[in-house]
Write an enzyme that holds these catalytic residues in place. Structure first.
Site, PDB file in Angstrom:
ATOM      1  N   LEU A  11       0.816  -1.217   0.000  1.00  0.00           N
ATOM      2  CA  LEU A  11       0.000   0.000   0.000  1.00  0.00           C
ATOM      3  C   LEU A  11       0.850   1.266   0.000  1.00  0.00           C
ATOM      4  O   LEU A  11       0.575   2.217   0.728  1.00  0.00           O
ATOM      5  CB  LEU A  11      -0.961  -0.023   1.191  1.00  0.00           C
ATOM      6  CG  LEU A  11      -2.033  -1.113   1.116  1.00  0.00           C
ATOM      7  CD1 LEU A  11      -2.857  -1.148   2.396  1.00  0.00           C
ATOM      8  CD2 LEU A  11      -2.928  -0.912  -0.099  1.00  0.00           C
ATOM      9  N   ALA A  12       1.887   1.264  -0.844  1.00  0.00           N
ATOM     10  CA  ALA A  12       2.598   2.510  -1.122  1.00  0.00           C
ATOM     11  C   ALA A  12       1.770   3.283  -2.147  1.00  0.00           C
ATOM     12  O   ALA A  12       0.630   2.913  -2.448  1.00  0.00           O
ATOM     13  CB  ALA A  12       4.001   2.220  -1.625  1.00  0.00           C
ATOM     14  N   ARG A  34       2.629  -5.574   4.644  1.00  0.00           N
ATOM     15  CA  ARG A  34       3.455  -6.191   5.685  1.00  0.00           C
ATOM     16  C   ARG A  34       3.456  -5.370   6.966  1.00  0.00           C
ATOM     17  O   ARG A  34       3.571  -5.924   8.053  1.00  0.00           O
ATOM     18  CB  ARG A  34       4.887  -6.375   5.162  1.00  0.00           C
ATOM     19  CG  ARG A  34       5.032  -7.514   4.174  1.00  0.00           C
ATOM     20  CD  ARG A  34       6.438  -7.601   3.610  1.00  0.00           C
ATOM     21  NE  ARG A  34       6.787  -6.414   2.849  1.00  0.00           N
ATOM     22  CZ  ARG A  34       7.968  -6.226   2.255  1.00  0.00           C
ATOM     23  NH1 ARG A  34       8.902  -7.152   2.356  1.00  0.00           N
ATOM     24  NH2 ARG A  34       8.213  -5.125   1.569  1.00  0.00           N
ATOM     25  N   LYS A  76       8.726  -3.488  -3.324  1.00  0.00           N
ATOM     26  CA  LYS A  76      10.064  -3.255  -3.854  1.00  0.00           C
ATOM     27  C   LYS A  76      10.571  -4.491  -4.581  1.00  0.00           C
ATOM     28  O   LYS A  76      10.404  -5.617  -4.119  1.00  0.00           O
ATOM     29  CB  LYS A  76      11.015  -2.882  -2.712  1.00  0.00           C
ATOM     30  CG  LYS A  76      12.416  -2.526  -3.165  1.00  0.00           C
ATOM     31  CD  LYS A  76      13.279  -2.125  -1.974  1.00  0.00           C
ATOM     32  CE  LYS A  76      14.700  -1.780  -2.430  1.00  0.00           C
ATOM     33  NZ  LYS A  76      15.561  -1.404  -1.276  1.00  0.00           N
ATOM     34  N   LYS A 183       8.535  -2.985 -20.086  1.00  0.00           N
ATOM     35  CA  LYS A 183       8.446  -1.847 -19.162  1.00  0.00           C
ATOM     36  C   LYS A 183       9.831  -1.232 -18.928  1.00  0.00           C
ATOM     37  O   LYS A 183       9.972   0.006 -18.850  1.00  0.00           O
ATOM     38  CB  LYS A 183       7.846  -2.313 -17.833  1.00  0.00           C
ATOM     39  CG  LYS A 183       7.875  -1.268 -16.702  1.00  0.00           C
ATOM     40  CD  LYS A 183       7.165   0.030 -17.071  1.00  0.00           C
ATOM     41  CE  LYS A 183       6.840   0.900 -15.873  1.00  0.00           C
ATOM     42  NZ  LYS A 183       7.976   1.264 -15.029  1.00  0.00           N
ATOM     43  N   GLU A 190      12.282   6.646 -21.645  1.00  0.00           N
ATOM     44  CA  GLU A 190      11.914   7.805 -20.816  1.00  0.00           C
ATOM     45  C   GLU A 190      13.166   8.563 -20.360  1.00  0.00           C
ATOM     46  O   GLU A 190      13.200   9.800 -20.406  1.00  0.00           O
ATOM     47  CB  GLU A 190      11.119   7.314 -19.608  1.00  0.00           C
ATOM     48  CG  GLU A 190      10.797   8.365 -18.567  1.00  0.00           C
ATOM     49  CD  GLU A 190      10.248   7.743 -17.293  1.00  0.00           C
ATOM     50  OE1 GLU A 190      10.601   8.232 -16.205  1.00  0.00           O
ATOM     51  OE2 GLU A 190       9.490   6.757 -17.382  1.00  0.00           O
ATOM     52  N   TYR A 191      14.192   7.831 -19.940  1.00  0.00           N
ATOM     53  CA  TYR A 191      15.455   8.476 -19.553  1.00  0.00           C
ATOM     54  C   TYR A 191      15.983   9.326 -20.708  1.00  0.00           C
ATOM     55  O   TYR A 191      16.426  10.463 -20.518  1.00  0.00           O
ATOM     56  CB  TYR A 191      16.508   7.420 -19.199  1.00  0.00           C
ATOM     57  CG  TYR A 191      16.513   6.933 -17.775  1.00  0.00           C
ATOM     58  CD1 TYR A 191      15.350   6.447 -17.172  1.00  0.00           C
ATOM     59  CD2 TYR A 191      17.681   6.908 -17.036  1.00  0.00           C
ATOM     60  CE1 TYR A 191      15.375   5.974 -15.874  1.00  0.00           C
ATOM     61  CE2 TYR A 191      17.714   6.434 -15.737  1.00  0.00           C
ATOM     62  CZ  TYR A 191      16.553   5.963 -15.159  1.00  0.00           C
ATOM     63  OH  TYR A 191      16.581   5.496 -13.875  1.00  0.00           O
ATOM     64  N   LYS A 260      16.184   4.905 -10.281  1.00  0.00           N
ATOM     65  CA  LYS A 260      15.838   3.689  -9.549  1.00  0.00           C
ATOM     66  C   LYS A 260      16.552   2.448 -10.075  1.00  0.00           C
ATOM     67  O   LYS A 260      16.441   1.388  -9.483  1.00  0.00           O
ATOM     68  CB  LYS A 260      14.324   3.470  -9.593  1.00  0.00           C
ATOM     69  CG  LYS A 260      13.542   4.514  -8.802  1.00  0.00           C
ATOM     70  CD  LYS A 260      12.059   4.185  -8.776  1.00  0.00           C
ATOM     71  CE  LYS A 260      11.289   5.181  -7.918  1.00  0.00           C
ATOM     72  NZ  LYS A 260       9.833   4.897  -7.893  1.00  0.00           N
TER      73      LYS A 260
END
EC number: 1.1.1.44
Length: 479
Positions: A11-12, A34, A76, A183, A190-191, A260
């Site tokens: 639930l981020a 968690r 993550k 993806k 995108e970068y 990321k």
């Protein structure tokens, strides 16, 4: 309470907004995190919704779902995903579906697909793009993995995905790690897009001494042309934004760019595959260099820009148009490189990716959404076997017509001592791609000279290798 249509773990920001999106489209959702306090907090905010259930025990969470169970994991990437899958397995049954919607590396998804298939669990590695807003209002979704899962989950994900021209920005990508690989390439492109916009900004700033707001307004104008895109509009918005005191927000942002890791993954994959994805690689390196803020500050004092640099005489309006042409041409080359990698890996792994369909999936809900993608789709429809987008009629004509402006913009940057790694790399790739006879014969000659690696001859069939006795007779013999 009736069983939920789907469960979501994590639930981020992305997970929460996907849940709300699903509920908006009529699906009942169970959630688990968690950290129990996050589940409780989410329920306090949205618990009045009869389509939402929250759980702090994983077994109860799993048992709350309709069969076959559909569980989306939004946590993550890496070891945490494997740990979560291991904690779920004791409560799953054959035919249940696990969906990893995070930014997992595609080879991890390949492994999970194979391992879970042996256990009778259908694994889907799903790329989700669009950030917080996309997750809430409609993302671009790239599912891959076990094809048996697709008929079961398609009604949910094609409903919540972005819609363009009545079509969902979500369709099946391919087996194994195909969804997550697509993806990752999206993120790499995108970068490149972002770095090209930054370099174009710097040319306009350094050569015309324009303000943030002035350049932002130019970008707003360009967003009404073939450069129309989410990123162009967002760049214009960032450059023109002012706080409550009238201060330009962009002027307060430190020039240190984070990442990321997905861009690095794509750069590494391109190198391993032998695909010259120079723009994406340079965009990743530019972010690394940005992190050296203190070093750059010192170097700026040690190496001041020379006063006698080349300064072509040019009207401001002409330079602005040259910069626009350079940006568009470089964008074409960047996407061409990205699709080259997609094609190469698809062939190696027998994914049979539909490259034109990928362009449609990216038209809405994601960070690289743009009108430009329609052109890519049309190009693959009309010329599916072309080695590169650059060889398709529309893009070929743009490159030919913009070449002069492209080169002038590069000259302006070089003359002002402006770092333009991606723009320069794009032009170098363009020139190298169209060079029939390159100087790299010398590379192979040197490899044969000091390492006896052999070389192919221009007057012999490909695949025949020869070695020259460089220090003796200078004669060549077939290896």
């Amino acid at each position: 309470m009736a069983p939920a249509d789907i469960g979501l773990i994590g639930l981020a920001v992305m997970g929460k907004n996907l849940v709300l999106n699903m509920i908006d489209h009529g699906f009942a959702v169970s959630v688990y995190n968690r950290s129990p306090e996050k589940t409780e907090e989410f329920l306090k905010e949205h618990g009045e919704n009869i389509s939402l259930q929250g759980f702090t025990a994983i077994e109860e969470f799993v048992q709350s779902l309709k069969r076959p169970r559909k569980i989306m994991i939004m946590i993550k990437a890496g070891a945490p995903v494997d740990e979560m899958i291991s904690s779920l397995l004791p409560f799953l049954e054959e035919g249940d579906i696990l969906i990893d919607g995070g930014n997992s590396y595609y080879l991890d998804s390949e492994r999970r697909y194979i391992d879970l298939k042996k256990k009778g669990i259908l694994f889907v590695g799903m790329g989700v793009s669009g950030g917080e807003e996309g997750a809430r209002k409609g993302p671009s979704i790239m599912p891959g993995g076990n094809i048996e899962a697709w008929p079961v989950i398609a009604p949910i994900f094609q409903s919540i995905a972005a819609q363009v021209d009545g079509q969902p920005c979500c369709s099946w990508i391919g087996t194994g790690g195909a969804g997550h690989f697509v993806k990752a390439v999206h993120n790499g492109i995108e970068y490149g897009d972002i770095q090209l916009i930054c370099e174009t900004y710097e040319i306009l700033k350094s050569r015309l001494d324009l303000s943030l707001e002035q350049i932002g307004n130019i970008f707003f104008e360009w967003n009404q042309t073939d450069l129309n895109s989410y990123l162009m509009g967002a760049s214009a918005a960032v450059l023109t934004a002012k706080d409550e005191n009238g201060v330009a927000v962009a002027s307060t942002i430190l020039d240190v760019a984070g990442q990321k890791g997905t861009g690095r993954w794509v750069a590494e994959d391109a190198i391993k595959a032998g695909v010259p994805m120079s723009l994406i690689i340079e965009s990743v390196l530019a972010r690394y260099l940005s992190a050296w803020k203190e070093v750059r500050r010192q170097a700026a004092r040690e190496f001041p820009v020379a006063s006698l640099l080349y300064q072509p005489s040019q009207e401001a309006s002409v330079l602005i148009e040259d910069a626009r042409e350079a940006l568009y041409a470089a964008k074409i080359i960047s996407y061409a490189q990205g699709f080259m990698l997609l094609k190469q890996i698809s062939e190696e792994r027998n994914w049979d990716l539909n490259l034109g369909e990928l362009a449609l999936i990216w038209r809405g809900g994601c960070i690289i959404q743009s009108a430009f993608l329609d052109k890519i789709h049309q190009g693959f429809e009309s010329c599916p076997d072309a080695h590169s987008l650059m060889l398709q009629d529309y893009f070929k004509n743009v490159l030919l017509n913009s070449e002069t402006g492209f080169r002038r913009a590069i000259l302006h940057a070089v003359g002002a001592g402006v770092a333009i790694p991606c723009l320069a790399s794009a032009l170098a790739f363009y020139d190298g791609y169209r060079t029939e006879n390159s100087p790299l014969f010398l590379v192979q000659g040197l490899r044969d000279y000091f390492g006896a690696h052999g070389y192919e001859r221009q007057d012999r069939p490909r695949g025949e290798f020869y070695h020259t006795d460089w220090l003796g007779s200078k004669n060549a013999s077939r290896m």
